[in-house]
Design a protein around this motif. Structure first.
Motif, PDB file in Angstrom:
ATOM      1  N   ALA A 144     -58.559 -14.431   1.291  1.00 28.28           N
ATOM      2  CA  ALA A 144     -57.479 -13.444   1.398  1.00 28.28           C
ATOM      3  C   ALA A 144     -56.158 -14.023   0.907  1.00 28.28           C
ATOM      4  CB  ALA A 144     -57.354 -12.968   2.841  1.00 28.28           C
ATOM      5  N   GLN A 145     -55.897 -15.273   1.232  1.00 28.28           N
ATOM      6  CA  GLN A 145     -54.677 -15.912   0.758  1.00 28.28           C
ATOM      7  C   GLN A 145     -54.672 -16.021  -0.771  1.00 28.28           C
ATOM      8  OE1 GLN A 145     -54.785 -19.575   3.001  1.00 28.28           O
ATOM      9  NE2 GLN A 145     -53.429 -18.761   4.590  1.00 28.28           N
ATOM     10  N   ASP A 180     -51.998 -14.342  -3.130  1.00 27.43           N
ATOM     11  CA  ASP A 180     -51.253 -15.217  -4.049  1.00 27.43           C
ATOM     12  C   ASP A 180     -51.371 -14.728  -5.494  1.00 27.43           C
ATOM     13  OD1 ASP A 180     -49.712 -17.477  -4.731  1.00 27.43           O
ATOM     14  OD2 ASP A 180     -51.547 -18.558  -5.284  1.00 27.43           O
ATOM     15  N   SER A 181     -52.607 -14.388  -5.885  1.00 24.44           N
ATOM     16  CA  SER A 181     -52.802 -13.924  -7.271  1.00 24.44           C
ATOM     17  C   SER A 181     -52.085 -12.587  -7.507  1.00 24.44           C
ATOM     18  CB  SER A 181     -54.294 -13.790  -7.577  1.00 24.44           C
ATOM     19  OG  SER A 181     -54.890 -12.817  -6.733  1.00 24.44           O
ATOM     20  N   SER A 182     -52.106 -11.701  -6.498  1.00 17.34           N
ATOM     21  CA  SER A 182     -51.410 -10.408  -6.639  1.00 17.34           C
ATOM     22  C   SER A 182     -49.907 -10.632  -6.794  1.00 17.34           C
ATOM     23  CB  SER A 182     -51.679  -9.534  -5.418  1.00 17.34           C
ATOM     24  OG  SER A 182     -53.054  -9.268  -5.294  1.00 17.34           O
ATOM     25  N   ARG A 183     -49.340 -11.472  -6.018  1.00 24.05           N
ATOM     26  CA  ARG A 183     -47.896 -11.763  -6.104  1.00 24.05           C
ATOM     27  C   ARG A 183     -47.555 -12.322  -7.477  1.00 24.05           C
ATOM     28  NH1 ARG A 183     -45.296 -16.469  -5.621  1.00 24.05           N
ATOM     29  NH2 ARG A 183     -43.107 -16.454  -4.976  1.00 24.05           N
ATOM     30  N   GLU A 184     -48.350 -13.281  -7.960  1.00 16.41           N
ATOM     31  CA  GLU A 184     -48.060 -13.874  -9.270  1.00 16.41           C
ATOM     32  C   GLU A 184     -48.158 -12.840 -10.378  1.00 16.41           C
ATOM     33  OE1 GLU A 184     -50.722 -17.122  -9.626  1.00 16.41           O
ATOM     34  OE2 GLU A 184     -49.600 -18.449  -8.269  1.00 16.41           O
ATOM     35  N   ASN A 185     -49.129 -11.934 -10.280  1.00 11.54           N
ATOM     36  CA  ASN A 185     -49.280 -10.899 -11.312  1.00 11.54           C
ATOM     37  C   ASN A 185     -48.072  -9.958 -11.337  1.00 11.54           C
ATOM     38  OD1 ASN A 185     -51.759 -11.900 -12.079  1.00 11.54           O
ATOM     39  ND2 ASN A 185     -52.925 -10.508 -10.728  1.00 11.54           N
ATOM     40  N   VAL A 186     -47.609  -9.569 -10.159  1.00 12.85           N
ATOM     41  CA  VAL A 186     -46.461  -8.651 -10.099  1.00 12.85           C
ATOM     42  C   VAL A 186     -45.204  -9.333 -10.613  1.00 12.85           C
ATOM     43  CG1 VAL A 186     -44.963  -7.335  -8.541  1.00 12.85           C
ATOM     44  CG2 VAL A 186     -47.451  -7.269  -8.234  1.00 12.85           C
ATOM     45  N   ILE A 187     -44.970 -10.566 -10.206  1.00 11.12           N
ATOM     46  CA  ILE A 187     -43.781 -11.313 -10.666  1.00 11.12           C
ATOM     47  C   ILE A 187     -43.827 -11.474 -12.183  1.00 11.12           C
ATOM     48  CG2 ILE A 187     -42.548 -13.503 -10.532  1.00 11.12           C
ATOM     49  CD1 ILE A 187     -42.255 -11.715  -8.083  1.00 11.12           C
ATOM     50  N   ARG A 188     -44.995 -11.763 -12.702  1.00  8.08           N
ATOM     51  CA  ARG A 188     -45.137 -11.933 -14.159  1.00  8.08           C
ATOM     52  C   ARG A 188     -44.866 -10.606 -14.873  1.00  8.08           C
ATOM     53  NH1 ARG A 188     -50.020 -13.317 -14.145  1.00  8.08           N
ATOM     54  NH2 ARG A 188     -49.635 -15.514 -13.613  1.00  8.08           N
ATOM     55  N   TYR A 189     -45.335  -9.508 -14.246  1.00  7.97           N
ATOM     56  CA  TYR A 189     -45.129  -8.183 -14.836  1.00  7.97           C
ATOM     57  C   TYR A 189     -43.644  -7.841 -14.892  1.00  7.97           C
ATOM     58  CZ  TYR A 189     -45.258  -3.067 -15.203  1.00  7.97           C
ATOM     59  OH  TYR A 189     -45.046  -1.761 -15.583  1.00  7.97           O
ATOM     60  N   LEU A 190     -42.932  -8.122 -13.816  1.00  9.96           N
ATOM     61  CA  LEU A 190     -41.501  -7.818 -13.789  1.00  9.96           C
ATOM     62  C   LEU A 190     -40.700  -8.765 -14.684  1.00  9.96           C
ATOM     63  CD1 LEU A 190     -41.010  -7.086  -9.969  1.00  9.96           C
ATOM     64  CD2 LEU A 190     -41.210  -5.427 -11.850  1.00  9.96           C
ATOM     65  N   ALA A 191     -41.148 -10.005 -14.798  1.00  9.33           N
ATOM     66  CA  ALA A 191     -40.451 -10.964 -15.650  1.00  9.33           C
ATOM     67  C   ALA A 191     -40.538 -10.561 -17.125  1.00  9.33           C
ATOM     68  CB  ALA A 191     -41.015 -12.367 -15.438  1.00  9.33           C
ATOM     69  N   ALA A 192     -41.544  -9.750 -17.451  1.00 10.97           N
ATOM     70  CA  ALA A 192     -41.698  -9.287 -18.843  1.00 10.97           C
ATOM     71  C   ALA A 192     -40.734  -8.142 -19.169  1.00 10.97           C
ATOM     72  CB  ALA A 192     -43.132  -8.853 -19.086  1.00 10.97           C
ATOM     73  N   GLY A 193     -39.857  -7.759 -18.223  1.00  9.79           N
ATOM     74  CA  GLY A 193     -38.856  -6.718 -18.479  1.00  9.79           C
ATOM     75  C   GLY A 193     -39.276  -5.343 -18.043  1.00  9.79           C
ATOM     76  N   ASN A 194     -40.420  -5.196 -17.402  1.00  9.71           N
ATOM     77  CA  ASN A 194     -40.879  -3.905 -16.930  1.00  9.71           C
ATOM     78  C   ASN A 194     -40.067  -3.491 -15.703  1.00  9.71           C
ATOM     79  OD1 ASN A 194     -43.125  -3.561 -18.822  1.00  9.71           O
ATOM     80  ND2 ASN A 194     -44.041  -5.301 -17.707  1.00  9.71           N
ATOM     81  N   LEU A 195     -39.939  -2.193 -15.545  1.00  9.07           N
ATOM     82  CA  LEU A 195     -39.132  -1.660 -14.455  1.00  9.07           C
ATOM     83  C   LEU A 195     -39.983  -1.440 -13.212  1.00  9.07           C
ATOM     84  CD1 LEU A 195     -37.044   0.999 -16.452  1.00  9.07           C
ATOM     85  CD2 LEU A 195     -36.370  -1.339 -15.812  1.00  9.07           C
ATOM     86  N   ILE A 196     -39.305  -1.362 -12.094  1.00 12.47           N
ATOM     87  CA  ILE A 196     -39.983  -1.063 -10.833  1.00 12.47           C
ATOM     88  C   ILE A 196     -40.047   0.450 -10.701  1.00 12.47           C
ATOM     89  CG2 ILE A 196     -39.830  -1.238  -8.312  1.00 12.47           C
ATOM     90  CD1 ILE A 196     -38.475  -3.914  -8.662  1.00 12.47           C
ATOM     91  N   ASP A 197     -41.192   1.006 -10.988  1.00 16.82           N
ATOM     92  CA  ASP A 197     -41.402   2.439 -10.876  1.00 16.82           C
ATOM     93  C   ASP A 197     -42.868   2.692 -10.557  1.00 16.82           C
ATOM     94  OD1 ASP A 197     -42.647   1.810 -13.231  1.00 16.82           O
ATOM     95  OD2 ASP A 197     -41.111   2.765 -14.512  1.00 16.82           O
ATOM     96  N   LYS A 230     -40.576 -19.496  -7.241  1.00 16.95           N
ATOM     97  CA  LYS A 230     -41.510 -20.628  -7.352  1.00 16.95           C
ATOM     98  C   LYS A 230     -42.178 -20.974  -6.022  1.00 16.95           C
ATOM     99  CE  LYS A 230     -39.060 -22.736 -11.215  1.00 16.95           C
ATOM    100  NZ  LYS A 230     -38.418 -23.959 -11.716  1.00 16.95           N
ATOM    101  N   LYS A 231     -41.841 -20.202  -4.974  1.00 15.12           N
ATOM    102  CA  LYS A 231     -42.392 -20.543  -3.668  1.00 15.12           C
ATOM    103  C   LYS A 231     -43.243 -19.393  -3.143  1.00 15.12           C
ATOM    104  CE  LYS A 231     -38.705 -23.726  -2.378  1.00 15.12           C
ATOM    105  NZ  LYS A 231     -37.684 -24.065  -1.378  1.00 15.12           N
ATOM    106  N   LYS A 232     -44.079 -19.714  -2.204  1.00 14.82           N
ATOM    107  CA  LYS A 232     -44.955 -18.724  -1.591  1.00 14.82           C
ATOM    108  C   LYS A 232     -44.652 -18.681  -0.108  1.00 14.82           C
ATOM    109  CE  LYS A 232     -48.481 -20.200  -4.860  1.00 14.82           C
ATOM    110  NZ  LYS A 232     -49.803 -20.776  -5.002  1.00 14.82           N
ATOM    111  N   GLY A 233     -44.651 -17.507   0.469  1.00 12.70           N
ATOM    112  CA  GLY A 233     -44.363 -17.403   1.882  1.00 12.70           C
ATOM    113  C   GLY A 233     -45.285 -16.431   2.573  1.00 12.70           C
TER     114      GLY A 233
END
Length: 466
Positions: free
Chosen positions: A49-50, A54-71, A120-123
């Motif tokens: 589960a962790q 973790d993988s879901s968080r990294e995917n979303v952060i990567r998606y937003l870092a590419a300039g995509n909007l939150i919608d 860069k951190k996970k919580g």
């Protein structure tokens, strides 16, 4: 209370004790195995589960870092692992996006800004009151700040663990019950020879020593124990029979001199006071019988000490030829009516008790004198035979039948019972001689023919190098 319980436990049958011990051991093993299984499964599920979170968080952060909007399009992307929930809040903690609003109400779980982490951190951590993994991330998009909240519900996994725990508990209890039942059955079967031994021991009495245990063909420890028990019974029976025969024979031997002494004492009391001839005869007979009783008792005491291991044997280097010379001279004085010849006397040194060896040779010579007619010849010879010294006492007396030669060393056994009073023997001499030979690691050989005589040879080990 504890002492009473402990006392009751010690009185339980061995089969029940063994079963209880193995049941406790099995219970501890099952408990430890169940705990390890539960811990391993839980660790695997939580770790997985962790990883999903973790993988879901990294995917979303990567998606937003590419300039995509939150919608709403963000939720339509394949960014979240199966079972991971995503909620997005604005700066005023208003819920903007929720990928599973129909599953449960999360309004009472607002973002915790004190736990915000950098990219860069996970919580990720568990809420104290929920079976969920929870983590949140602060991001910037379009010049505005958003809080991403990731939730991985573990209720299904923990429900599975509860079912698994119940199943393990049930199977462990069932296994424990089966183990106890099987243990009682198997232990009773295995310990059946022990119960047979107990029952046999209860049935064995002084008059019923013939009973023996049935020995199985398994060849295990219990069958060996049964064999040993039977051997012990054989030795007990043989010893008891020997003791009973010994007491009977000793009583018979003592009865005759006691009867004679008693008879002469009565005769002296009636007539011996006035008749000097009767007085002399009575005193002589009493002295003779008392002497015979003294000899008998000395031999009995010797054998009793030997049986108890209390007869002292002092072995020293012994020049045997001098001892043989001495015994021959004494025999010639005691039995002048016989021809006592020393045919050969080889010099030799042996490790022996001189007094006991002399006693043994005297016994052989006394028997030859008793059972050899007056004027007969008794010949003694000693010679080397390899590492042994052979001492032979040969006579031309009445001889010993072949069927009785193996019994002449038994206590109170006499070949010619009709000559008991004439020879004055007790039947103990050769038993003593056999014991003396055994204590000196020696063997006795008997060769005899009826009417031709007897030759008794004792083989004594020579001292090494002598």
């Amino acid at each position: 209370m504890w002492s009473k319980s402990k006392h009751r436990l010690t009185k339980l049958p061995v089969s029940i004790k063994l079963t209880l011990i193995y049941a406790v051991i099995l219970f501890c093993i099952l408990l430890l195995t169940s705990l390890l299984t539960m811990g391993g499964v839980k660790l695997f599920l939580v770790t997985q589960a962790q990883k999903d979170l973790d993988s879901s968080r990294e995917n979303v952060i990567r998606y937003l870092a590419a300039g995509n909007l939150i919608d709403q399009q963000l939720l339509e992307q394949d960014l979240l692992a199966t079972g991971v929930l995503l909620r997005i809040f604005d700066e005023q903690n208003r819920l903007l996006l929720d990928n599973a609003p129909y599953l449960r109400n999360f309004e009472h779980r607002p973002p915790r800004h004190r736990e915000l982490l950098s990219d860069k951190k996970k919580g990720f951590h568990n809420f104290p009151a929920d079976d969920d993994l929870y983590g949140q991330q602060l991001v910037w998009s379009g010049g505005r700040q958003y809080t991403l909240q990731f939730i991985r519900p573990l209720s299904a996994e923990f429900h599975f663990l509860r079912i698994l725990a119940a199943s393990l508990a049930g199977t462990s209890l069932l296994g424990l019950v089966i183990a106890i039942a099987a243990g009682l059955y198997i232990s009773r079967r295995i310990l059946r020879p022990v119960r047979d031994m107990t029952e046999a021991a209860k049935l064995i009495e002084i008059d019923n020593l013939e009973k023996r245990l049935r020995v199985s063909e398994a060849g295990d420890e219990l069958s060996k124990l049964a064999t040993t028990f039977n051997h012990m019974l054989n030795r007990i029976q043989a010893g008891f029979e020997q003791q009973r025969r010994f007491v009977s024979d000793a009583s018979h031997e003592l009865r005759t001199p006691i009867t004679v002494i008693s008879g002469y004492a009565d005769m002296l009391d009636r007539w011996g006071k006035q008749d000097e001839a009767i007085l002399t005869e009575g005193i002589s007979a009493i002295q003779s019988e008392a002497s015979n009783m003294h000899v008998l008792l000395e031999k009995l005491l010797f054998l009793a000490r030997a049986d108890q291991g209390k007869q002292v044997v002092n072995k020293t280097p012994l020049a045997i030829e001098r001892l043989i010379d001495e015994v021959v001279r004494e025999t010639r004085i005691i039995a002048p009516e016989h021809q006592v010849e020393l045919a050969g006397n080889a010099p030799a040194i042996i490790q022996a008790d001189g007094a006991l060896i002399k006693q043994m040779l005297r016994i052989f010579l006394e028997n030859s004198v008793k059972y050899t007619p007056v004027g007969g010849t008794i010949r003694i010879t000693s010679e080397h035979q390899g590492t042994q010294l052979a001492i032979t006492v040969q006579d031309d007396g009445i001889g010993i039948p072949v069927e009785e030669q193996t019994r002449i060393f038994d206590r109170f056994y006499r070949v010619d019972k009709s000559r008991t009073k004439a020879t004055g023997g007790t039947g103990l001499g050769l038993s003593i001689a056999s014991w003396i030979a055994e204590q000196h690691n020696s063997s006795i050989r008997v060769e005899s023919k009826v009417g031709q005589g007897t030759a008794i040879t004792v083989l004594l080990p020579l001292e090494q190098g002598k």
